[in-house]
Design a protein around this motif. Structure first.
Motif, mmCIF file in Angstrom:
data_model
loop_
_atom_site.group_PDB
_atom_site.id
_atom_site.type_symbol
_atom_site.label_atom_id
_atom_site.label_comp_id
_atom_site.label_asym_id
_atom_site.label_seq_id
_atom_site.Cartn_x
_atom_site.Cartn_y
_atom_site.Cartn_z
ATOM 1 N N GLU A 64 0.817 -1.216 0.000
ATOM 2 C CA GLU A 64 0.000 0.000 0.000
ATOM 3 C C GLU A 64 0.852 1.267 0.000
ATOM 4 O OE1 GLU A 64 1.043 -0.735 4.257
ATOM 5 O OE2 GLU A 64 0.572 -1.930 2.490
ATOM 6 N N LEU A 65 2.158 1.118 0.171
ATOM 7 C CA LEU A 65 3.049 2.273 0.230
ATOM 8 C C LEU A 65 3.463 2.725 -1.172
ATOM 9 C CD1 LEU A 65 5.345 1.142 3.187
ATOM 10 C CD2 LEU A 65 3.267 2.531 3.274
ATOM 11 N N VAL A 66 3.618 4.025 -1.344
ATOM 12 C CA VAL A 66 4.043 4.602 -2.616
ATOM 13 C C VAL A 66 5.409 5.235 -2.440
ATOM 14 C CG1 VAL A 66 3.516 6.303 -4.403
ATOM 15 C CG2 VAL A 66 1.658 5.052 -3.283
ATOM 16 N N GLU A 67 6.319 4.942 -3.367
ATOM 17 C CA GLU A 67 7.663 5.519 -3.270
ATOM 18 C C GLU A 67 7.626 7.007 -3.611
ATOM 19 O OE1 GLU A 67 10.779 3.489 -5.235
ATOM 20 O OE2 GLU A 67 10.124 1.498 -4.606
ATOM 21 N N ALA A 68 8.429 7.764 -2.888
ATOM 22 C CA ALA A 68 8.462 9.220 -3.084
ATOM 23 C C ALA A 68 8.874 9.590 -4.506
ATOM 24 C CB ALA A 68 9.425 9.851 -2.070
ATOM 25 N N LYS A 69 9.773 8.784 -5.101
ATOM 26 C CA LYS A 69 10.240 9.104 -6.461
ATOM 27 C C LYS A 69 9.104 9.027 -7.479
ATOM 28 C CE LYS A 69 11.809 4.406 -7.586
ATOM 29 N NZ LYS A 69 12.966 3.569 -8.003
ATOM 30 N N ASP A 70 8.104 8.140 -7.220
ATOM 31 C CA ASP A 70 6.964 8.047 -8.135
ATOM 32 C C ASP A 70 6.114 9.310 -8.065
ATOM 33 O OD1 ASP A 70 7.709 5.508 -8.954
ATOM 34 O OD2 ASP A 70 6.528 4.516 -7.397
ATOM 35 N N ILE A 71 5.922 9.834 -6.845
ATOM 36 C CA ILE A 71 5.163 11.079 -6.681
ATOM 37 C C ILE A 71 5.892 12.240 -7.342
ATOM 38 C CG2 ILE A 71 4.203 12.708 -5.015
ATOM 39 C CD1 ILE A 71 2.750 10.075 -5.024
ATOM 40 N N VAL A 72 7.212 12.314 -7.125
ATOM 41 C CA VAL A 72 8.018 13.389 -7.733
ATOM 42 C C VAL A 72 7.923 13.315 -9.253
ATOM 43 C CG1 VAL A 72 10.361 14.257 -8.062
ATOM 44 C CG2 VAL A 72 9.598 13.570 -5.781
ATOM 45 N N SER A 73 7.987 12.086 -9.794
ATOM 46 C CA SER A 73 7.922 11.917 -11.247
ATOM 47 C C SER A 73 6.595 12.402 -11.797
ATOM 48 C CB SER A 73 8.124 10.436 -11.597
ATOM 49 O OG SER A 73 7.956 10.219 -12.979
ATOM 50 N N MET A 74 5.484 12.118 -11.105
ATOM 51 C CA MET A 74 4.173 12.564 -11.573
ATOM 52 C C MET A 74 4.045 14.077 -11.507
ATOM 53 S SD MET A 74 1.407 9.709 -10.339
ATOM 54 C CE MET A 74 1.941 9.641 -8.633
ATOM 55 N N ILE A 75 4.622 14.670 -10.456
ATOM 56 C CA ILE A 75 4.599 16.134 -10.344
ATOM 57 C C ILE A 75 5.398 16.757 -11.477
ATOM 58 C CG2 ILE A 75 5.329 18.090 -8.938
ATOM 59 C CD1 ILE A 75 4.775 16.381 -6.467
ATOM 60 N N ASP A 76 6.572 16.169 -11.773
ATOM 61 C CA ASP A 76 7.418 16.682 -12.857
ATOM 62 C C ASP A 76 6.721 16.594 -14.205
ATOM 63 O OD1 ASP A 76 9.415 17.257 -11.074
ATOM 64 O OD2 ASP A 76 10.576 15.426 -11.465
ATOM 65 N N LYS A 77 5.815 15.612 -14.358
ATOM 66 C CA LYS A 77 5.081 15.446 -15.612
ATOM 67 C C LYS A 77 3.881 16.387 -15.702
ATOM 68 C CE LYS A 77 6.348 10.591 -16.255
ATOM 69 N NZ LYS A 77 5.859 9.179 -16.307
ATOM 70 N N GLY A 78 3.665 17.184 -14.666
ATOM 71 C CA GLY A 78 2.589 18.165 -14.706
ATOM 72 C C GLY A 78 1.263 17.696 -14.158
ATOM 73 N N ASN A 79 1.225 16.529 -13.503
ATOM 74 C CA ASN A 79 -0.030 16.033 -12.931
ATOM 75 C C ASN A 79 -0.432 16.881 -11.732
ATOM 76 O OD1 ASN A 79 -0.722 13.432 -14.394
ATOM 77 N ND2 ASN A 79 1.414 13.061 -13.871
ATOM 78 N N ASN A 80 -1.715 17.216 -11.649
ATOM 79 C CA ASN A 80 -2.196 17.997 -10.520
ATOM 80 C C ASN A 80 -2.511 17.078 -9.344
ATOM 81 O OD1 ASN A 80 -4.707 16.833 -11.054
ATOM 82 N ND2 ASN A 80 -5.396 18.602 -12.276
ATOM 83 N N LEU A 81 -2.918 17.686 -8.234
ATOM 84 C CA LEU A 81 -3.171 16.918 -7.013
ATOM 85 C C LEU A 81 -4.293 15.903 -7.206
ATOM 86 C CD1 LEU A 81 -2.409 16.538 -4.060
ATOM 87 C CD2 LEU A 81 -4.086 18.300 -3.451
ATOM 88 N N ALA A 82 -5.328 16.295 -7.966
ATOM 89 C CA ALA A 82 -6.452 15.379 -8.195
ATOM 90 C C ALA A 82 -6.002 14.141 -8.970
ATOM 91 C CB ALA A 82 -7.568 16.107 -8.947
ATOM 92 N N ALA A 83 -5.141 14.323 -9.972
ATOM 93 C CA ALA A 83 -4.641 13.199 -10.763
ATOM 94 C C ALA A 83 -3.775 12.271 -9.919
ATOM 95 C CB ALA A 83 -3.857 13.709 -11.969
ATOM 96 N N ILE A 84 -2.948 12.869 -9.059
ATOM 97 C CA ILE A 84 -2.093 12.061 -8.192
ATOM 98 C C ILE A 84 -2.940 11.275 -7.201
ATOM 99 C CG2 ILE A 84 -0.305 12.159 -6.407
ATOM 100 C CD1 ILE A 84 0.826 14.611 -7.854
ATOM 101 N N ARG A 85 -3.992 11.918 -6.681
ATOM 102 C CA ARG A 85 -4.885 11.214 -5.756
ATOM 103 C C ARG A 85 -5.569 10.038 -6.446
ATOM 104 N NH1 ARG A 85 -9.723 10.238 -3.822
ATOM 105 N NH2 ARG A 85 -10.100 10.368 -1.560
ATOM 106 N N ARG A 86 -6.019 10.234 -7.700
ATOM 107 C CA ARG A 86 -6.657 9.135 -8.445
ATOM 108 C C ARG A 86 -5.692 7.982 -8.641
ATOM 109 N NH1 ARG A 86 -8.701 13.372 -11.665
ATOM 110 N NH2 ARG A 86 -7.120 12.922 -13.254
#
Length: 229
Positions: free
Chosen positions: A59-81
């Motif tokens: 159930e854990l998400v690696e921080a690098k995956d979150i950083v990568s999604m942010i770098d790709k321009g994903n907003n908070l709603a997309a990351i939450r989905r």
């Protein structure tokens, strides 16, 4: 359960329940280098079955995956989905054990026996059968909406590629089957594709608009394989 009583990490009793199609939930504790696990097993429509193994920490998400999604321009709603989709994929299989009745199981065993008989007849007819115990699957098609004969029925087939990292679960396919009485949804290509077969005779018997029904089924198929960021 002693280590000697298990084979490949699975207690002999669980393996026997798998063989019989009896649903169960199983938990194992951390053991040396092996993490704690939860295993869920359920029978599904059409004589099929499904199991899910959730390892401690899935159930854990690696921080690098979150950083990568942010770098790709994903907003908070997309990351939450994306995070919710990961949680949905490791959620316990449904229905809960206490909601499964003996009648449900007996109906499944009847269908399973019919699957075996159908596959045996296909062998007698000279057809290729991957397994006597698994329902025949339609082949992967290159074009959506292609006409095809499936289990002796004429219809249309649609398919969708499952993105890497996404899991389409058996209970989700069951829900789609219930939504479209004239269609059957199935996993293909070792779980990397989802197919949908529209039974034209059944659709016309129900006075359905085949064109609109095909569009709705294709849309449902797209929703099954979608959702990945």
């Amino acid at each position: 359960m002693e280590y000697a009583e298990a084979r490949y990490g699975k207690p002999w009793l669980a393996a026997e329940l798998d063989r019989l199609g009896i649903p169960y939930d199983l938990e194992s504790s951390e053991y040396f280098e092996y993490k704690a696990e939860k295993t869920y097993f359920r029978f599904r429509a059409g004589g099929k079955s499904e199991d899910l193994v959730v390892t401690d920490g899935d159930e854990l998400v690696e921080a690098k995956d979150i950083v990568s999604m942010i770098d790709k321009g994903n907003n908070l709603a997309a990351i939450r989905r994306w995070c919710q989709d990961r949680l949905d994929q490791i959620a316990p299989l449904t229905p809960p054990l206490e909601e499964i009745t003996e009648t449900d199981y007996l109906e499944w065993t009847t269908v399973k026996a019919q699957v075996w008989q159908n596959n045996l007849q296909r062998l007698v007819n000279g057809e290729k059968v991957a397994s006597l115990y698994e329902p025949a699957e339609a082949p992967i098609l290159s074009d959506d909406g292609a006409a095809y004969q499936y289990n002796g029925k004429a219809g249309l087939c649609f398919f969708g590629e499952i993105p890497f990292g996404r899991i389409v679960r058996g209970d989700t396919l069951d829900a789609a089957d219930n939504e479209f009485q004239s269609a059957q949804f199935m996993l293909l290509e070792a779980g990397r594709q989802v197919g949908a077969f529209l039974d034209l005779d059944s659709a016309m018997a129900n006075d359905a608009d085949v064109f609109e029904l095909a569009i709705a089924i294709k849309g449902r198929l797209d929703s099954l394989v979608g959702g990945a960021v």
